[in-house]
Design an enzyme around this catalytic site. Structure first.
Site, short mmCIF file in Angstrom:
data_model
loop_
_atom_site.label_atom_id
_atom_site.label_comp_id
_atom_site.label_asym_id
_atom_site.label_seq_id
_atom_site.Cartn_x
_atom_site.Cartn_y
_atom_site.Cartn_z
N TYR A 36 -75.11 37.63 0.97
CA TYR A 36 -73.94 38.46 0.88
C TYR A 36 -73.13 38.43 2.17
CZ TYR A 36 -71.54 41.41 -2.32
OH TYR A 36 -70.65 41.88 -3.23
N ASP A 81 -59.73 36.59 4.72
CA ASP A 81 -59.86 37.48 5.88
C ASP A 81 -60.28 36.59 7.04
OD1 ASP A 81 -60.77 39.13 7.87
OD2 ASP A 81 -62.13 40.30 6.60
N LYS A 127 -67.34 41.75 0.56
CA LYS A 127 -66.78 41.86 -0.78
C LYS A 127 -65.66 40.84 -0.95
CE LYS A 127 -68.99 44.81 -3.29
NZ LYS A 127 -70.24 44.10 -3.03
#
Ligand code: F6R
Ligand code: MG
Ligand code: MG
Length: 366
Positions: free
Chosen positions: A230, A11, A233
């Site tokens: 994090y 991405d 995803k």
């Protein structure tokens, strides 16, 4: 003929939030690859799923090849430049390190690769999922490769009667690759014990036990293991060879009609049903629902046919309707209970910060 199929996906920016890459961005990556393909690639296919762009390519250089990985890395960098220029959101998001160091593993992009002895006809499916993580494939591929309720070939085809070997990775262990090999059907319950925990144990690859040939390769990278926190995803890709000694295309697709609940959805922090969508699907409701697309190919000496869009059929319209209902249903309970992921899996730190503040305000009585 030995052929390597490589999928590298990242991405690097999208329109209107995390919905889809711009045409200019996809075109830049396509142009970049086209200009450098000669002498390196046999063929390639550029596509998007949600906000991710995948470069699928065929070549003879084997998995983990420096030149192939560098090509993809530089293509994603070129895409990032376009994303920045046009103000796309999250430009360069998955390029977590500044410098290329021989292999994109550990740098952010997801990778699935396999080297195969190309069959007379070589049908395979390229899956890409967005707003979820690699554990999303645990259930469908368990059912497609180990359960005769979904894969009739396990009882009908002598070529498949010996079953399949699963290589399963513990993705929570980051110092080395921690992997176990288990065989179906003898060790079905052991496989199930691991695959139930989709955030920790994920299928890395599957092999035919009658021929030893590889059937499946899945990207198992976890972005937060790379970045130390994090960062989103992992939006996994997978390559699945079909027919003959492997399940038929339709047997591999069959379990996707469950629309099973996976981790991801809004802010990578919820549970939502995995919706099988048409190629180049975009993202919408609650930054989801988590989507999976499938492009089926045939191949001759590494040359690809055009893709067949496996979920572009009236059958899947009905499934999408029921999956949308499942998405709405779990969203009705908002933040409460299993609709949101446990703290260890939340993509944002806000809950932990609040809990730390609130902890100080608790009082203790007998
Ligand atoms: C999930 C995802 C989105 C974003 C959300 C907020 O993986 O990409 O759901 O988490 O749109 O995005 P930011 O924090 O970038 O404004
Ligand atoms: Mg994104
Ligand atoms: Mg994504």
């Amino acid at each position: 003929m030995k052929i390597t199929i490589s999928v590298l996906k990242a991405d690097v920016g999208s329109i209107g939030g995390h919905l889809k890459p711009s045409l200019a961005l996809i075109e830049e990556i396509r142009k970049f690859i086209a200009e450098r393909a000669r002498g390196l690639l046999i063929d390639y296919y550029i596509s998007s799923t949600g906000d991710d762009i995948a470069i699928l390519c065929t070549h003879t250089r084997g998995p983990g090849d420096q030149k192939i990985h560098q090509l993809a890395w530089e293509a994603f960098q070129a895409g990032t430049t376009v994303a920045r220029k046009s103000g796309l959101y999250g430009a360069g998001q998955d390029l977590l390190k500044d410098a290329f160091s021989g292999n994109v593993r550990g740098l952010g992009p997801a990778v699935a690769e396999m080297e195969i002895d190309e069959r007379e006809s070589e049908p395979f499916i390229f899956f890409a999922a967005d707003k979820t993580d690699p554990g999303a494939y645990n259930l469908p591929f368990y059912l497609a490769f180990a359960d005769p309720m979904y894969c009739s070939g396990l009882i009908l085809s002598p070529k498949m009667s010996q079953g399949f070997k699963f290589r399963i990775i513990d993705v929570s262990f980051t110092e080395k690759t921690k992997v176990i090999e288990l065989v179906a059907p003898e060790e079905l319950y052991d496989i199930a014990v691991l695959l139930r925990d989709t955030e920790k144990y994920v299928i890395e690859s599957i092999y035919s036990r009658s021929t030893g040939n590889q059937a499946v390769a899945i990207s198992t990278q976890r972005l937060h293991n790379i970045a130390g926190k994090y960062t989103g995803k992992d939006d996994p890709v997978a390559i699945v060879r079909v027919q003959g000694e492997f399940p038929a295309t339709g047997e591999v697709l069959a379990p996707f009609n469950i629309g099973h609940y996976v981790a991801g959805f809004m802010r990578g922090s919820h549970i939502g049903p995995l919706m099988p969508c048409r190629l180049n699907a975009t993202i919408s409701y609650f930054d989801g629902p988590p989507v999976v697309t499938g492009a089926a190919f045939s191949m001759k000496e590494g040359k690809l046919t055009e893709p067949a869009d496996v979920f572009d059929h009236p059958y899947w319209d009905t499934i999408r309707t029921s999956v949308a209902q499942k998405a709405s249903e779990i969203r009705r309970q908002g933040f409460c209970g299993p609709s949101m992921l446990p703290i260890s899996e939340l993509e944002y730190g806000g809950v932990v910060e609040k809990l730390n503040q609130l902890e100080k305000r608790f009082t203790y009585t007998d």
